[in-house]
Design a protein around this motif. Sequence first.
Motif, PDB file in Angstrom:
ATOM      1  N   ALA A 129      49.944  46.831  32.601  1.00 52.41           N
ATOM      2  CA  ALA A 129      49.313  45.511  32.464  1.00 52.41           C
ATOM      3  C   ALA A 129      47.799  45.658  32.324  1.00 52.41           C
ATOM      4  CB  ALA A 129      49.653  44.648  33.674  1.00 52.41           C
ATOM      5  N   CYS A 130      47.238  46.573  33.101  1.00 51.86           N
ATOM      6  CA  CYS A 130      45.785  46.813  33.069  1.00 51.86           C
ATOM      7  C   CYS A 130      45.345  47.239  31.674  1.00 51.86           C
ATOM      8  CB  CYS A 130      45.435  47.891  34.093  1.00 51.86           C
ATOM      9  SG  CYS A 130      43.674  48.211  34.262  1.00 51.86           S
ATOM     10  N   ASN A 131      46.090  48.196  31.080  1.00 53.05           N
ATOM     11  CA  ASN A 131      45.734  48.694  29.748  1.00 53.05           C
ATOM     12  C   ASN A 131      45.767  47.585  28.704  1.00 53.05           C
ATOM     13  OD1 ASN A 131      45.302  51.350  30.550  1.00 53.05           O
ATOM     14  ND2 ASN A 131      47.430  51.950  30.226  1.00 53.05           N
ATOM     15  N   PHE A 153      45.419  44.071  29.366  1.00 55.23           N
ATOM     16  CA  PHE A 153      44.640  42.850  29.600  1.00 55.23           C
ATOM     17  C   PHE A 153      43.190  43.060  30.043  1.00 55.23           C
ATOM     18  CE2 PHE A 153      49.039  41.217  30.406  1.00 55.23           C
ATOM     19  CZ  PHE A 153      49.091  40.402  29.275  1.00 55.23           C
ATOM     20  N   HIS A 154      42.860  44.238  30.602  1.00 60.12           N
ATOM     21  CA  HIS A 154      41.520  44.360  31.194  1.00 60.12           C
ATOM     22  C   HIS A 154      40.553  45.136  30.299  1.00 60.12           C
ATOM     23  CE1 HIS A 154      43.530  43.468  35.309  1.00 60.12           C
ATOM     24  NE2 HIS A 154      43.180  42.375  34.664  1.00 60.12           N
ATOM     25  N   GLN A 155      39.294  44.796  30.432  1.00 62.18           N
ATOM     26  CA  GLN A 155      38.250  45.373  29.584  1.00 62.18           C
ATOM     27  C   GLN A 155      38.005  46.842  29.955  1.00 62.18           C
ATOM     28  OE1 GLN A 155      36.771  43.633  27.049  1.00 62.18           O
ATOM     29  NE2 GLN A 155      38.315  42.097  27.591  1.00 62.18           N
ATOM     30  N   ALA A 180      35.203  46.783  39.084  1.00 66.06           N
ATOM     31  CA  ALA A 180      36.561  47.202  38.706  1.00 66.06           C
ATOM     32  C   ALA A 180      37.482  45.988  38.635  1.00 66.06           C
ATOM     33  CB  ALA A 180      37.098  48.191  39.735  1.00 66.06           C
ATOM     34  N   CYS A 181      38.536  46.114  37.853  1.00 67.47           N
ATOM     35  CA  CYS A 181      39.527  45.034  37.800  1.00 67.47           C
ATOM     36  C   CYS A 181      40.347  45.037  39.095  1.00 67.47           C
ATOM     37  CB  CYS A 181      40.419  45.199  36.579  1.00 67.47           C
ATOM     38  SG  CYS A 181      41.216  46.806  36.469  1.00 67.47           S
ATOM     39  N   GLU A 182      41.133  43.979  39.277  1.00 60.94           N
ATOM     40  CA  GLU A 182      41.925  43.813  40.507  1.00 60.94           C
ATOM     41  C   GLU A 182      42.930  44.949  40.718  1.00 60.94           C
ATOM     42  OE1 GLU A 182      43.453  40.346  38.452  1.00 60.94           O
ATOM     43  OE2 GLU A 182      45.462  40.883  39.114  1.00 60.94           O
ATOM     44  N   CYS A 183      43.213  45.667  39.625  1.00 66.98           N
ATOM     45  CA  CYS A 183      44.246  46.714  39.683  1.00 66.98           C
ATOM     46  C   CYS A 183      43.883  47.820  40.674  1.00 66.98           C
ATOM     47  CB  CYS A 183      44.487  47.305  38.307  1.00 66.98           C
ATOM     48  SG  CYS A 183      44.907  46.042  37.102  1.00 66.98           S
ATOM     49  N   TYR A 184      42.590  48.091  40.860  1.00 62.12           N
ATOM     50  CA  TYR A 184      42.199  49.155  41.785  1.00 62.12           C
ATOM     51  C   TYR A 184      42.769  48.870  43.177  1.00 62.12           C
ATOM     52  CZ  TYR A 184      39.648  51.798  45.217  1.00 62.12           C
ATOM     53  OH  TYR A 184      39.365  52.588  46.296  1.00 62.12           O
TER      54      TYR A 184
HETATM   55 ZN   LIG Z   1      43.194  46.461  35.553  1.00 71.22          ZN
END
Ligand SMILES: [Zn+2]
Length: 292
Positions: A201-203, A205-207, A278-282
């Motif tokens: 999902a990170c790859n 949607f996130h910058q 960092a995105c929420e994924c961390y």
């Molecule tokens: Zn992410």
Amino acid sequence: MKPTRPESKAETVRTAAEAAFAAFIQRLAQDASTLRAIDSGEVDAILDPVSGHAILLPAALHRGEVPTNQILATLPREEYQQLLADLEPVTPALGDVLHEPGELIQQIYFPNEGLLVSLQILIENHRALEIGLVGSEGVVGLPWAQGIDTSSVRAVAQGMGTALRLEAARFHEALETCPALQCALHGYTQALIAQVMQTAACNRFHQVEARLARWLLMASDRLQSNPIRFTHEWLADLLGVRRVGVTVAASALQQRGLIQYSRGNITILDREGLKTSACECYQKIKDLFDRD
Ligand SMILES: [Zn+2]
């Protein structure tokens, strides 16, 4: 994620203390050649530059008897002793490919602190893309735990540290006779699957900048060291972007005083600031592996 620990409390405390000592020695070693010398028993002591004292290395450390790999470190002593004779200390070089997609998994790797292994998917006409990261909390070659002998990913070594390597056939046997190992791998499998899903999902949607910040934090948690060695090719692969995209993202983080990068090293200057970038994924991925 922490596996069940069937051993006594005293045993747990002793194992944790041994693992912490081994991690401390690995941090002092600083380079791969020193680590190799320790593993092979060529050196008896190492200098602590902070205290100025030479620290004697116990013989156990030479034979890889004190793993900092968390799966091995939490096994009851009897189970670990069963595996010990077949665990071979190795020091993969930066960029060494441990497994290739579609090929037989011949060896299982238990990374110690200081070694990272990137799990990557290869798509025709595109760069490799990282979908999971394994450090001392895990194991590389997990499909064998489900009876699958072929890798679906490329596993590439990063960082500077050792691993304990086990022949796949021996690993398969050990799963039959080591219930605590089975239990630890079951818990780790669940956490790794969740990490892979979050990364997918990170790859999408996130910058790039937020993903780079996320990856640097994940790497530093696992390496327990600063700076982090890197190449632009490597970062481009793990983020699935072109090199120029990596340069732009790293420059932006550097301009904000969060990191400093030069000559193949990235140093985290402001960890809290980097978390904000960092995105929420961390945090979501970190929680998976910290869960009791
Ligand atoms: Zn992410």
